[in-house]
Design a protein around this motif. Structure first.
Motif, PDB file in Angstrom:
ATOM      1  N   SER B 165      35.194  60.151  87.924  1.00 58.66           N
ATOM      2  CA  SER B 165      34.087  60.584  88.762  1.00 58.66           C
ATOM      3  C   SER B 165      33.208  61.560  88.005  1.00 58.66           C
ATOM      4  O   SER B 165      32.003  61.595  88.241  1.00 58.66           O
ATOM      5  N   SER B 166      33.775  62.315  87.066  1.00 61.02           N
ATOM      6  CA  SER B 166      32.868  63.198  86.342  1.00 61.02           C
ATOM      7  C   SER B 166      32.009  62.397  85.357  1.00 61.02           C
ATOM      8  O   SER B 166      30.843  62.725  85.141  1.00 61.02           O
ATOM      9  N   LEU B 167      32.549  61.309  84.810  1.00 58.75           N
ATOM     10  CA  LEU B 167      31.703  60.448  83.978  1.00 58.75           C
ATOM     11  C   LEU B 167      30.612  59.799  84.829  1.00 58.75           C
ATOM     12  O   LEU B 167      29.454  59.712  84.419  1.00 58.75           O
ATOM     13  N   GLN B 169      29.285  60.996  87.546  1.00 56.15           N
ATOM     14  CA  GLN B 169      28.271  61.992  87.850  1.00 56.15           C
ATOM     15  C   GLN B 169      27.419  62.303  86.633  1.00 56.15           C
ATOM     16  O   GLN B 169      26.219  62.510  86.742  1.00 56.15           O
ATOM     17  N   GLY B 170      28.045  62.304  85.453  1.00 64.99           N
ATOM     18  CA  GLY B 170      27.282  62.537  84.234  1.00 64.99           C
ATOM     19  C   GLY B 170      26.217  61.471  84.041  1.00 64.99           C
ATOM     20  O   GLY B 170      25.068  61.772  83.719  1.00 64.99           O
ATOM     21  N   LEU B 172      24.875  59.725  86.373  1.00 64.62           N
ATOM     22  CA  LEU B 172      23.862  59.851  87.416  1.00 64.62           C
ATOM     23  C   LEU B 172      22.906  61.006  87.150  1.00 64.62           C
ATOM     24  O   LEU B 172      21.733  60.923  87.490  1.00 64.62           O
ATOM     25  N   THR B 173      23.405  62.102  86.542  1.00 62.48           N
ATOM     26  CA  THR B 173      22.489  63.212  86.294  1.00 62.48           C
ATOM     27  C   THR B 173      21.449  62.826  85.258  1.00 62.48           C
ATOM     28  O   THR B 173      20.364  63.370  85.239  1.00 62.48           O
ATOM     29  N   SER B 174      21.802  61.878  84.374  1.00 59.95           N
ATOM     30  CA  SER B 174      20.829  61.522  83.354  1.00 59.95           C
ATOM     31  C   SER B 174      19.793  60.548  83.906  1.00 59.95           C
ATOM     32  O   SER B 174      18.840  60.215  83.240  1.00 59.95           O
ATOM     33  N   GLU B 176      17.916  59.952  87.589  1.00 56.49           N
ATOM     34  CA  GLU B 176      17.876  60.321  89.001  1.00 56.49           C
ATOM     35  C   GLU B 176      17.502  59.181  89.934  1.00 56.49           C
ATOM     36  O   GLU B 176      17.934  59.154  91.076  1.00 56.49           O
ATOM     37  N   LEU B 179      20.473  57.465  91.026  1.00 55.73           N
ATOM     38  CA  LEU B 179      21.280  58.258  91.956  1.00 55.73           C
ATOM     39  C   LEU B 179      20.896  57.913  93.383  1.00 55.73           C
ATOM     40  O   LEU B 179      21.758  57.653  94.226  1.00 55.73           O
ATOM     41  N   ASP B 180      19.587  57.862  93.650  1.00 56.35           N
ATOM     42  CA  ASP B 180      19.153  57.513  94.999  1.00 56.35           C
ATOM     43  C   ASP B 180      19.641  56.124  95.383  1.00 56.35           C
ATOM     44  O   ASP B 180      19.980  55.862  96.527  1.00 56.35           O
ATOM     45  N   ILE B 183      23.841  56.414  95.678  1.00 58.50           N
ATOM     46  CA  ILE B 183      24.586  57.452  96.390  1.00 58.50           C
ATOM     47  C   ILE B 183      25.167  56.927  97.702  1.00 58.50           C
ATOM     48  O   ILE B 183      26.309  57.212  98.044  1.00 58.50           O
ATOM     49  N   PHE B 184      24.398  56.092  98.403  1.00 56.96           N
ATOM     50  CA  PHE B 184      24.902  55.569  99.670  1.00 56.96           C
ATOM     51  C   PHE B 184      26.108  54.682  99.423  1.00 56.96           C
ATOM     52  O   PHE B 184      27.081  54.703 100.152  1.00 56.96           O
ATOM     53  N   LEU B 186      28.141  55.018  96.878  1.00 57.17           N
ATOM     54  CA  LEU B 186      29.260  55.821  96.376  1.00 57.17           C
ATOM     55  C   LEU B 186      30.075  56.446  97.493  1.00 57.17           C
ATOM     56  O   LEU B 186      31.242  56.771  97.320  1.00 57.17           O
ATOM     57  N   VAL B 187      29.450  56.673  98.652  1.00 56.09           N
ATOM     58  CA  VAL B 187      30.176  57.288  99.752  1.00 56.09           C
ATOM     59  C   VAL B 187      31.049  56.262 100.474  1.00 56.09           C
ATOM     60  O   VAL B 187      32.055  56.600 101.066  1.00 56.09           O
TER      61      VAL B 187
END
Lengths: 350, 335
Positions: B165-167, B169-170, B172-174, B176, B179-180, B183-184, B186-187
């Motif tokens: 999960s940290s990979l 998130q990494g 996704l931060t690069s 954006e 991410l949008d 994200i739905f 991922l939940v």
């Protein structure tokens, strides 16, 4: 050859482990070297000597500006966050008596992330910022860390016995729950929050400022000193359930105090630098290899190693992948997970 | 271990009752929500389609959603039951074994780096990620002389989940925008998916369900212990491999449609075990049926909490599941 140096003044005396002292000094020198090297690296490279000069304000005015306003706060914040997480991990490993425990695995980081994201969502105005001072943010993370720490602690009790295994399992369950809630808040919250919270949860020291450094430094120092004083209790706890009681130490009470300190340290680190993973697992372990498991030496050495790890990760993250910036937490996890595998592999026959 | 329901006849009747209950829940899932819908409208949507708002909602939104809830719920529950049997560990489940996080990482990697978007691509990515994640965790957890212990498995799973999960998130931060987009997902959500998403995975689900029903008696033997099973003439390697493949088909397929929906795989098999005991010939159909019921109910509940918007069902199951997991962890006897 004697292993210890006796240190006596009126009213108190203690032994200083020679090996511990050597390792501590060496680690301190490495930490300082890493800080200087990291200061020198970046978009604008400079030599180590120039960097060292600029730290004390003796370089060219441009160098001074870059170093003292941008790089140094970031590096010091990374150092303190790493140290706090490492000490927190060292304490937890002592309580749980399992080298595989760490604040991120037993759910303390998860609780802190949840309250922090809630804070950002609750006081949000027009997707631009928060309506009350950002200085309250650490309090929110700290509250989350302490609450989840206590919750895990009490739930792990059964017939007033604290089982380390149960502690770990419940922590894992709790972090899965808080993770889902955190993502939910990100989803219903304002749009800007999602990407901000995402970076933050991964663990990043980007955009650090001096007030943050000061706050975390004070926070860390206070709890570090308390931990250092309680190091003997941790030594006793390592002996198991029955021995501490027979030595006149109230095992459960000690565990509770130490758990709160551990949560406080994690809460501080998470508040300013986010959930930097695996540092709390790796640093104490490496320290144990170097100085053995007596906590008097273990705690300071783990702290230094934790600081070194996070600074190196952050430096790599902001220089190697330009123009992208990889959060420090991604790199610590990338090193930490293989290390964890190695630990599991090594402990396979115990 | 014996369950509450002991007689074979009663067990069979129980299955039929649960099946009827699933139908009731499906009708509820179709009728309830921001727009309430009457039975007439529902029937007319398929017999006299006139393009009215309510009919479109039924055909494009509610019915696919109910069907997906049934398929995903039962698949996750069966996968969980099989994992618990295979690892002989009461706490094993897709999210603990790194299936969800592995699949998430794989999908996010593909979305951010290669712009993948088709349902069939998602399916294969999720399978690969799920298989890789669970194999890594299983191998790590079973290192050593004493083999697979609950604590080692859980720790290995937690560490790998943290890494994945940290990979994720990494990545996704690069980026954006993505991410949008994810994200739905991922939940964990079954809202807004259409039948194409389901039909991409349904063949694998059906294979998984049928095989899991057939393998029940083999798992009963395996549960007696590796050595006993071998001396009874079972090729334990083949049985374990087959179970592993079923788990990946069911859990990976679920993640591909709905994202990581947690805790169904751990809570439902325990409820089923309480009813019919540890006999996998009954445990698997019961888990499947109850899983469908739980996900349908959680999904209906998720529509009412913050009306008119919705809680993703993954959050609802996590809220129900965390206390149950903690209860199980407390119940277990750990030194």
């Amino acid at each position: 050859m004697k292993h210890n140096i006796a240190f006596r003044v009126k009213g108190m005396s203690f032994l200083i482990n020679k090996k511990g002292l050597y390792v501590f000094s060496a680690a301190l020198i490495i930490l300082i070297a890493v800080i200087i090297a990291s200061t020198a690296l970046g978009d604008m490279n400079m030599s180590m000597i120039e960097a060292a000069k600029s730290i004390f304000g003796g370089g060219t005015s441009l160098h001074n500006l870059v170093v003292r306003s941008f790089r140094l706060p970031r590096i010091l914040l990374a150092a303190f966050a790493g140290m706090a997480l490492a000490v927190s991990g060292a304490i937890l490993q002592g309580i749980v008596r399992n080298p595989l425990a760490s604040p991120d695995i037993i759910g303390i980081t998860g609780g802190a992330s949840f309250t922090t994201v809630c804070f950002l969502a609750l006081f949000n105005i027009n997707d631009k910022g928060v309506s009350i001072s950002i200085a309250w943010l650490p309090l929110a993370s700290f509250a989350g860390a302490i609450l989840s720490g206590l919750l895990v602690y009490f739930l792990a009790h059964k017939k007033s016995i604290l089982s380390p295994f149960r502690l770990v399992l419940i922590g894992i369950g709790l972090s899965a729950g808080t993770e889902a809630l955190t993502k939910f808040v990100m989803l219903i919250g304002p749009v800007y929050l999602a990407s901000k919270a995402n970076t933050w949860m991964t663990g990043s020291v980007n955009g650090a400022s001096w007030p943050q450094v000061t706050a975390l430094a004070i926070w860390f120092t206070v709890f570090f000193i308390i931990t250092f004083i309680l190091a003997r209790r941790l030594n006793i706890l390592e002996l198991g359930e029955a021995v501490p009681v027979s030595l006149g130490s109230s095992s459960n009470k000690d565990k509770k105090i130490l758990l709160i300190i551990s949560a406080a340290l994690t809460g501080g680190a998470v508040a300013f630098a986010g959930g930097i993973g695996f540092v709390g697992l790796m640093a104490p372990h490496m320290a144990r290899k170097l100085v053995g498991s007596a906590y008097g030496a273990l705690i300071p050495v783990s702290a230094l190693i934790g600081g070194i790890l996070v600074i190196i990760s952050d430096t790599i993250g902001r220089t190697v992948f330009l123009p992208l910036e990889v959060p420090a937490g991604v790199l610590t996890s990338a090193i930490g997970a293989p290390y964890f595998v190695y630990l599991l592999y090594k402990s396979r026959n115990h | 271990m014996q369950g509450v329901i002991k007689k074979r006849f009663a067990k069979g009747t129980g299955l039929i009752i649960i099946a009827l209950f699933i139908i009731v829940c499906m009708i509820g899932s179709i009728a309830l929500g921001v727009t309430s819908i009457s039975i007439d409208t529902f029937i007319h949507a398929y017999t006299h389609f006139n393009g009215s708002n309510n009919q479109v909602i039924i055909r494009d939104e509610r019915v696919p959603r109910a069907l997906i809830a049934v398929c995903v719920g039962s698949s996750l529950a069966i996968a969980g039951a099989l994992m618990q049997g295979l690892t002989r560990n009461p706490l094993a489940s897709p999210e603990i074994l790194g299936v969800n996080s592995g699949a998430s990482l794989m999908i996010v990697t593909a979305v951010t780096l290669f712009g993948a978007s088709s349902p069939s691509a998602f399916t294969w990515l999720a399978f690969t990620g799920a298989a890789a994640g669970s194999i890594i965790v299983y191998l790590l957890g079973s290192l050593g002389r004493e083999g697979l212990t609950p604590i080692k498995l859980t720790l290995a799973g937690a560490a790998m989940a943290a890494l994945f999960s940290s990979l994720t998130q990494g990545l996704l931060t690069s980026n954006e925008q993505s991410l949008d987009a994810v994200i739905f997902w991922l939940v964990g959500s079954i809202q807004g998916k259409d039948l194409h998403n389901l039909s991409a995975v349904l063949p694998y689900f059906i294979i998984g369900w049928l095989l899991s029903l057939l393998i029940g008696s083999k798992i009963n033997t395996l549960m007696l212990g590796e050595n006993v099973a071998k001396s009874l003439g079972q090729n334990t390697f083949i049985v374990k491999l087959a179970t592993g493949i079923i788990i990946v088909l069911l859990a990976g397929g679920s993640v591909a449609i709905a994202g990581p929906i947690s805790f169904i795989g751990i809570v439902v098999p325990h409820a089923a075990r309480w009813m019919v005991g540890n006999d996998y010939r009954w445990l698997i159909p019961y888990s499947g049926m109850l899983g469908a019921v739980l996900l349908l109910l959680a999904d209906i509940l998720a529509r009412y909490v913050i009306m008119p918007s919705e809680v993703p069902v993954g959050v609802a199951t996590a809220v129900i599941g965390t206390p149950s997991f903690i209860y199980l962890a407390r119940k277990g006897d750990f030194k």
